[in-house]
Design a protein around this motif. Sequence first.
Motif, PDB file in Angstrom:
ATOM      1  N   ASP A 132       0.832  -1.213   0.000  1.00 28.08           N
ATOM      2  CA  ASP A 132       0.000   0.000   0.000  1.00 28.08           C
ATOM      3  C   ASP A 132       0.862   1.259   0.000  1.00 28.08           C
ATOM      4  N   GLY A 133       1.971   1.180  -0.739  1.00 34.02           N
ATOM      5  CA  GLY A 133       2.857   2.333  -0.853  1.00 34.02           C
ATOM      6  C   GLY A 133       3.776   2.545   0.329  1.00 34.02           C
ATOM      7  N   LYS A 134       3.722   1.667   1.339  1.00 35.58           N
ATOM      8  CA  LYS A 134       4.547   1.828   2.531  1.00 35.58           C
ATOM      9  C   LYS A 134       5.708   0.837   2.513  1.00 35.58           C
ATOM     10  N   PRO A 135       6.922   1.311   2.847  1.00 32.11           N
ATOM     11  CA  PRO A 135       8.102   0.432   2.822  1.00 32.11           C
ATOM     12  C   PRO A 135       8.181  -0.427   4.082  1.00 32.11           C
ATOM     13  N   ILE A 136       7.443  -1.536   4.091  1.00 31.92           N
ATOM     14  CA  ILE A 136       7.420  -2.361   5.305  1.00 31.92           C
ATOM     15  C   ILE A 136       8.761  -3.046   5.541  1.00 31.92           C
ATOM     16  N   GLY A 137       9.578  -3.161   4.481  1.00 35.85           N
ATOM     17  CA  GLY A 137      10.904  -3.743   4.664  1.00 35.85           C
ATOM     18  C   GLY A 137      11.852  -2.822   5.391  1.00 35.85           C
ATOM     19  N   GLY A 138      11.681  -1.513   5.182  1.00 40.57           N
ATOM     20  CA  GLY A 138      12.520  -0.540   5.849  1.00 40.57           C
ATOM     21  C   GLY A 138      13.083   0.487   4.884  1.00 40.57           C
ATOM     22  N   SER A 139      13.691   1.544   5.448  1.00 38.55           N
ATOM     23  CA  SER A 139      14.221   2.620   4.625  1.00 38.55           C
ATOM     24  C   SER A 139      15.292   3.391   5.382  1.00 38.55           C
ATOM     25  N   PHE A 140      16.031   4.211   4.648  1.00 41.52           N
ATOM     26  CA  PHE A 140      16.959   5.163   5.262  1.00 41.52           C
ATOM     27  C   PHE A 140      16.867   6.463   4.484  1.00 41.52           C
ATOM     28  N   THR A 141      17.347   7.550   5.084  1.00 40.78           N
ATOM     29  CA  THR A 141      17.343   8.850   4.428  1.00 40.78           C
ATOM     30  C   THR A 141      18.740   9.452   4.464  1.00 40.78           C
ATOM     31  N   VAL A 142      19.019  10.233   3.440  1.00 42.30           N
ATOM     32  CA  VAL A 142      20.294  10.953   3.381  1.00 42.30           C
ATOM     33  C   VAL A 142      20.022  12.342   2.820  1.00 42.30           C
ATOM     34  N   GLY A 143      20.640  13.354   3.435  1.00 40.00           N
ATOM     35  CA  GLY A 143      20.467  14.727   2.982  1.00 40.00           C
ATOM     36  C   GLY A 143      21.654  15.185   2.164  1.00 40.00           C
ATOM     37  N   PRO A 144      21.519  16.297   1.457  1.00 43.79           N
ATOM     38  CA  PRO A 144      22.645  16.822   0.686  1.00 43.79           C
ATOM     39  C   PRO A 144      23.776  17.264   1.604  1.00 43.79           C
ATOM     40  N   GLY A 145      24.991  16.968   1.209  1.00 49.19           N
ATOM     41  CA  GLY A 145      26.147  17.424   1.965  1.00 49.19           C
ATOM     42  C   GLY A 145      26.355  16.721   3.284  1.00 49.19           C
ATOM     43  N   GLU A 146      25.936  15.463   3.400  1.00 50.55           N
ATOM     44  CA  GLU A 146      26.201  14.699   4.610  1.00 50.55           C
ATOM     45  C   GLU A 146      26.559  13.264   4.262  1.00 50.55           C
ATOM     46  N   VAL A 147      27.284  12.637   5.190  1.00 53.44           N
ATOM     47  CA  VAL A 147      27.576  11.209   5.107  1.00 53.44           C
ATOM     48  C   VAL A 147      26.686  10.506   6.128  1.00 53.44           C
ATOM     49  N   VAL A 148      26.030   9.419   5.723  1.00 51.72           N
ATOM     50  CA  VAL A 148      25.153   8.691   6.637  1.00 51.72           C
ATOM     51  C   VAL A 148      25.604   7.240   6.729  1.00 51.72           C
ATOM     52  N   TYR A 149      25.853   6.804   7.954  1.00 57.29           N
ATOM     53  CA  TYR A 149      26.131   5.386   8.215  1.00 57.29           C
ATOM     54  C   TYR A 149      24.796   4.687   8.412  1.00 57.29           C
ATOM     55  N   ILE A 150      24.485   3.683   7.547  1.00 54.70           N
ATOM     56  CA  ILE A 150      23.158   3.056   7.603  1.00 54.70           C
ATOM     57  C   ILE A 150      23.175   1.669   8.248  1.00 54.70           C
ATOM     58  N   GLY A 151      24.357   1.146   8.594  1.00 57.58           N
ATOM     59  CA  GLY A 151      24.387  -0.114   9.321  1.00 57.58           C
ATOM     60  C   GLY A 151      25.276  -1.182   8.714  1.00 57.58           C
TER      61      GLY A 151
END
Length: 215
Positions: A132-151
């Motif tokens: 239904d359009g929802k990511p039941i598996g999961g998600s992450f977000t990243v913004g401009p100009g940043e480094v993100v450790y996701i796991g």
Amino acid sequence: MSKYLSHLLLMVGLLPTMATAVEPVKLTEDTYKADLGMIVVQVNWGRAWKCGQFENAQLQALTFTKSPIDNETSSALALETPSKLSADNQFLPYTFVIEPGEYVLTAFDVKVARSVTEVAHIKGSKDDLIKDGKPIGGSFTVGPGEVVYIGHFGLDCGAEPFLWRNYIEGRKDFERYVNGFRQQFPFVKHVPVRHGLFETQLFGNSYSLKDPVVK
């Protein structure tokens, strides 16, 4: 120039340009762009022996796709094992430059074997992981100009081999991790690094740092 040709050129000029996705690329000094985001992820592609009811199991592929998902224009980060036969049982680091935004898990592949001849795959697809359009598996977000450790991604060997997201725990250990990252990529040592785990209720436990950004 004929009136017909002039009119045609005018109409072409008025047509909207198609948006093109920026495909993920490995972080290098040449690929770094200040207006894009970067992610750090580690994956264990090695075989896990005596995994649940199986003789062995092996994570072989992961795919994250930028939301909203469109099969033709969405940017996708597809990770695959470097070797299906002899991958080392250790976490390998990956660092990518990607478009800012939300990325959802859209596919995974876990090979399972009861013996040399009895082999199967436990797979997740977009239809399984998005409801239904929802990511039941999961998600992450990243913004401009940043480094993100996701796991750290690997397998959980319970009753059945299962994709699982682990993580670095505690601010001090995360700072040490960031220091190692910055030694490897000194050209982005000025960029903030955020502990922003892949959020999921199926493939990992919830966790967040009180102070998640190392500047």
